[in-house]
Design an enzyme around this catalytic site. Structure first.
Site, PDB file in Angstrom:
ATOM      1  N   HIS A 181     -16.469 -25.915   3.862  1.00 40.86           N
ATOM      2  CA  HIS A 181     -17.199 -27.064   4.426  1.00 40.86           C
ATOM      3  C   HIS A 181     -18.663 -27.106   4.003  1.00 40.86           C
ATOM      4  O   HIS A 181     -19.178 -28.117   3.560  1.00 40.86           O
ATOM      5  CB  HIS A 181     -17.074 -27.034   5.954  1.00 40.86           C
ATOM      6  CG  HIS A 181     -15.650 -27.091   6.391  1.00 40.86           C
ATOM      7  ND1 HIS A 181     -14.793 -28.086   5.996  1.00 40.86           N
ATOM      8  CD2 HIS A 181     -14.906 -26.261   7.153  1.00 40.86           C
ATOM      9  CE1 HIS A 181     -13.590 -27.877   6.505  1.00 40.86           C
ATOM     10  NE2 HIS A 181     -13.635 -26.778   7.205  1.00 40.86           N
ATOM     11  N   CYS A 237      -9.688 -26.904  12.527  1.00 42.51           N
ATOM     12  CA  CYS A 237      -9.380 -27.535  13.828  1.00 42.51           C
ATOM     13  C   CYS A 237      -7.988 -28.138  13.808  1.00 42.51           C
ATOM     14  O   CYS A 237      -7.347 -28.325  14.821  1.00 42.51           O
ATOM     15  CB  CYS A 237     -10.405 -28.617  14.159  1.00 42.51           C
ATOM     16  SG  CYS A 237     -10.791 -29.634  12.758  1.00 42.51           S
TER      17      CYS A 237
HETATM   18  C1  FAD Z   1      -8.949 -22.419  13.799  1.00 42.65           C
HETATM   19  C2  FAD Z   1     -10.355 -22.946  13.682  1.00 42.65           C
HETATM   20  C3  FAD Z   1     -10.686 -24.149  14.294  1.00 42.65           C
HETATM   21  C4  FAD Z   1     -11.995 -24.645  14.178  1.00 42.65           C
HETATM   22  N1  FAD Z   1     -12.306 -25.850  14.770  1.00 42.65           N
HETATM   23  C5  FAD Z   1     -13.563 -26.341  14.655  1.00 42.65           C
HETATM   24  C6  FAD Z   1     -13.895 -27.611  15.231  1.00 42.65           C
HETATM   25  O1  FAD Z   1     -13.049 -28.273  15.843  1.00 42.65           O
HETATM   26  N2  FAD Z   1     -15.172 -28.053  15.102  1.00 42.65           N
HETATM   27  C7  FAD Z   1     -16.134 -27.335  14.441  1.00 42.65           C
HETATM   28  O2  FAD Z   1     -17.272 -27.794  14.347  1.00 42.65           O
HETATM   29  N3  FAD Z   1     -15.851 -26.108  13.876  1.00 42.65           N
HETATM   30  C8  FAD Z   1     -14.592 -25.621  13.977  1.00 42.65           C
HETATM   31  N4  FAD Z   1     -14.278 -24.401  13.420  1.00 42.65           N
HETATM   32  C9  FAD Z   1     -15.345 -23.636  12.763  1.00 42.65           C
HETATM   33  C10 FAD Z   1     -15.487 -24.118  11.313  1.00 42.65           C
HETATM   34  O3  FAD Z   1     -14.242 -24.045  10.668  1.00 42.65           O
HETATM   35  C11 FAD Z   1     -16.491 -23.246  10.595  1.00 42.65           C
HETATM   36  O4  FAD Z   1     -17.723 -23.360  11.261  1.00 42.65           O
HETATM   37  C12 FAD Z   1     -16.606 -23.719   9.131  1.00 42.65           C
HETATM   38  O5  FAD Z   1     -15.430 -23.418   8.459  1.00 42.65           O
HETATM   39  C13 FAD Z   1     -17.790 -23.058   8.434  1.00 42.65           C
HETATM   40  O6  FAD Z   1     -17.779 -23.505   7.096  1.00 42.65           O
HETATM   41  P1  FAD Z   1     -18.419 -22.612   5.945  1.00 42.65           P
HETATM   42  O7  FAD Z   1     -18.199 -23.339   4.670  1.00 42.65           O
HETATM   43  O8  FAD Z   1     -19.815 -22.220   6.329  1.00 42.65           O
HETATM   44  O9  FAD Z   1     -17.615 -21.249   5.964  1.00 42.65           O
HETATM   45  P2  FAD Z   1     -16.066 -20.950   5.708  1.00 42.65           P
HETATM   46  O10 FAD Z   1     -15.236 -22.065   6.178  1.00 42.65           O
HETATM   47  O11 FAD Z   1     -15.830 -19.569   6.232  1.00 42.65           O
HETATM   48  O12 FAD Z   1     -15.931 -20.930   4.101  1.00 42.65           O
HETATM   49  C14 FAD Z   1     -16.520 -19.914   3.327  1.00 42.65           C
HETATM   50  C15 FAD Z   1     -15.940 -20.051   1.920  1.00 42.65           C
HETATM   51  O13 FAD Z   1     -16.584 -19.084   1.097  1.00 42.65           O
HETATM   52  C16 FAD Z   1     -15.611 -18.455   0.290  1.00 42.65           C
HETATM   53  N5  FAD Z   1     -16.144 -17.137  -0.026  1.00 42.65           N
HETATM   54  C17 FAD Z   1     -16.581 -16.179   0.840  1.00 42.65           C
HETATM   55  N6  FAD Z   1     -17.052 -15.115   0.146  1.00 42.65           N
HETATM   56  C18 FAD Z   1     -16.917 -15.417  -1.177  1.00 42.65           C
HETATM   57  C19 FAD Z   1     -17.223 -14.726  -2.388  1.00 42.65           C
HETATM   58  N7  FAD Z   1     -17.780 -13.498  -2.385  1.00 42.65           N
HETATM   59  N8  FAD Z   1     -16.945 -15.331  -3.566  1.00 42.65           N
HETATM   60  C20 FAD Z   1     -16.379 -16.573  -3.585  1.00 42.65           C
HETATM   61  N9  FAD Z   1     -16.071 -17.287  -2.484  1.00 42.65           N
HETATM   62  C21 FAD Z   1     -16.334 -16.705  -1.294  1.00 42.65           C
HETATM   63  C22 FAD Z   1     -14.340 -18.426   1.139  1.00 42.65           C
HETATM   64  O14 FAD Z   1     -13.196 -18.342   0.301  1.00 42.65           O
HETATM   65  C23 FAD Z   1     -14.436 -19.768   1.875  1.00 42.65           C
HETATM   66  O15 FAD Z   1     -13.789 -20.789   1.150  1.00 42.65           O
HETATM   67  C24 FAD Z   1     -12.978 -23.901  13.485  1.00 42.65           C
HETATM   68  C25 FAD Z   1     -12.639 -22.691  12.868  1.00 42.65           C
HETATM   69  C26 FAD Z   1     -11.338 -22.216  12.957  1.00 42.65           C
HETATM   70  C27 FAD Z   1     -10.977 -20.927  12.276  1.00 42.65           C
END
Ligand code: FAD
Ligand code: NAI
Length: 444
Positions: free
Chosen positions: A11, A43
């Site tokens: 995201h 979600c």
């Molecule tokens: C079941 C569930 C339900 C949720 N529901 C909600 C909701 O309703 N509303 C809401 O606001 N939030 C919700 N969340 C929280 C939300 O999903 C997270 O806050 C969001 O995914 C954060 O996004 P991000 O991109 O920061 O991190 P992440 O989604 O954790 O993505 C990190 C990315 O980095 C990649 N990565 C990590 N390390 C490396 C590396 N060394 N090299 C290459 N790639 C790497 C991973 O593969 C991943 O694709 C929910 C979470 C879960 C698990």
């Protein structure tokens, strides 16, 4: 042409990539993601398991191809293994063993969060599940087809745990929801609200085991029982949903870290190193309710931080407005929303806090299709500034919460809400809005 590298394309990473690709044409943009898919809306997992949506197709809004059509180079199933911040070089390796060494001018870390796994006996037994990735959801759905799985224990009654408890119950399983704290959603609501959610869960057949700490899981090759400090429960599947921690592996020892390990960033998402940004679950946020840094892992925060970093790394100065952790949950149609601090949290943080509570019908009594609504406004008695708000109803009250999110962001006092211009139409609300009536009850 300067090169921007984004590590992680979920995201937060996707929001940064789209911001750069849509607004700035003179950069080379590269992203690495270790996963096979991007933009999975976690979600949707509970909706999919709970058969409230037909399948996972709609749970993605971006792909490698979509981003590459805009000019990026996306390396999927390729993990960044290390970063030389002095020489500005990223080292990555694909699942096929291909190695990459790429220099960068600007770097955005969007490595997200990792599930917290309790170090307890039995955690590696079959059918003990984590629930973060699309692959986890696929795994659970596949396993649930096994008729011998009757009893599901969900450990952690936070957002994920409560939503998944409903989902497994909707699937037709017996569900026990366990939490070490004596209620659910304690981080987001006061007990005056969590009691309503407990009632909703019990009314729909979820067994609650709050105030219990899991000690171990037992079984031969697959989990059969879960043992807490107070009871033992049959469990053919265990879901671990006890929170996430920031994934800071790539910056530990090089970038300044927050108390929980998140990368400390300023309002431009810049870390302690120039040209290095961090966004989403791996980074801190500026929390307007406490007027300081905090850690609040939400997709909504991830997306906004991606947009801010996307502009700043292309030399457009843009500051985050900060956040107040606005969030919501809907369980068998019972909606609860919160933003900012609960009264309990505000007091624990030392605020001279009080709450103004109110309950009413959403619309005039002469409207047959009607719902009750309950509201709590938390404020600082000294400054009168609104610190938080909680709302609950069977009705969609989300617009009301957005107002309180803005109020906290702009440090509005509760007295400003008492006579706020709130429209009236019997289809929607009452002439005297519960929002104003709650504010008018605020003690001097
Ligand atoms: C079941 C569930 C339900 C949720 N529901 C909600 C909701 O309703 N509303 C809401 O606001 N939030 C919700 N969340 C929280 C939300 O999903 C997270 O806050 C969001 O995914 C954060 O996004 P991000 O991109 O920061 O991190 P992440 O989604 O954790 O993505 C990190 C990315 O980095 C990649 N990565 C990590 N390390 C490396 C590396 N060394 N090299 C290459 N790639 C790497 C991973 O593969 C991943 O694709 C929910 C979470 C879960 C698990
Ligand atoms: N609707 C929304 O906005 C949603 C947001 N999210 C976000 O995703 C993130 C992860 O969600 P969750 O994993 O639910 O985290 P969470 O922090 O919301 O809940 C974790 C729960 O586990 C409990 N817990 C911790 N250690 C435990 C232990 N050893 N034994 C038993 N219980 C224990 C805690 O008391 C807490 O209730 C959160 O930031 C959450 O805000 C997730 C789902 C939906």
């Amino acid at each position: 042409m300067s090169r921007i590298i984004v590590v992680g394309a979920n995201h937060a990473g996707t929001a940064a990539l789209n911001t750069i690709l849509d607004n700035y044409k003179d950069h080379e943009v590269i992203a690495f993601d270790a996963n096979t898919n991007i933009s999975f809306l976690g979600c949707g997992m509970a909706l999919w398991i709970g058969k409230q949506i037909a399948g996972p197709e709609g749970l993605f809004y971006s792909t490698k191809e979509k981003l590459e059509d805009k000019g990026a180079r996306i390396y999927m199933e390729t993990a960044v293994e290390s970063i030389d911040y002095d020489k500005k070089i990223v080292y990555a390796k694909g699942v096929d063993g291909t190695e990459y060494k790429k220099t960068y001018d600007k770097l955005i870390l969007a490595t997200g969060s990792l599930p917290i796994v309790p170090d307890i006996e039995g955690k590696d037994l079959k059918n003990v599940q984590l629930v973060k990735l699309y692959q986890n959801a696929q795994d659970v759905i596949e396993k649930l087809k096994d008729e011998s799985i009757h009893e599901v224990a969900v450990v952690g009654a936070g957002y994920i745990g409560v939503e998944l408890a409903e989902a497994f119950k909707r699937w037709g399983k017996n569900v026990t929801l366990i939490d070490c704290v004596d209620t659910c959603l304690a981080g987001y609501y006061d007990t005056e609200f969590t009691d309503g959610m407990k009632e909703q869960l019990q009314k729909n057949g979820v067994k609650l085991a709050f105030g219990e700490t899991v000690q171990k899981m037992e079984g031969k090759d697959r989990v059969e029982r879960i043992v807490t400090d107070k009871n033992t429960y049959k469990a053919d599947m265990v879901i671990l949903a006890i929170g996430f921690k920031p994934n800071n592996k790539l910056g530990e020892g090089k970038l300044k870290l927050f108390r929980n390990g998140a990368f400390i960033v300023d309002k431009q998402q810049q870390t302690s190193l120039p040209d290095v940004y961090a966004i989403g679950d791996c980074a801190t946020v500026y929390d307007n309710s406490v007027q300081e840094l905090n850690y609040i892992a939400l997709a909504s925060n991830a997306v906004r931080s991606g947009i801010v970093a996307g502009h700043n790394c292309c030399d457009t100065k843009l500051e985050s407005e900060g956040v107040q952790g606005s969030n919501g949950i809907s369980i068998w149609g019972y909606n609860m929303l919160s933003t900012g601090l609960t009264l309990a949290k505000a007091k624990k943080l030392g605020f001279d806090a009080a709450a103004a509570d109110y309950e009413d019908l959403q619309k005039p009594a002469f409207i047959e299709k009607n719902n009750k609504v309950k509201i709590r406004i938390v404020f600082d008695k000294k400054t009168r500034i609104i610190l938080g708000a909680q709302m609950a109803s069977d009705y969609d009250i989300s617009m009301g919460l957005h107002m309180f999110s803005l109020a906290i962001q702009e440090q509005v006092t509760i007295d400003k809400i008492k006579l706020l211009d709130l429209f009236f139409l019997p289809h929607f609300n009452q002439p005297y809005s519960y929002i104003a009536l709650a504010a008018q009850k605020a003690e001097k």
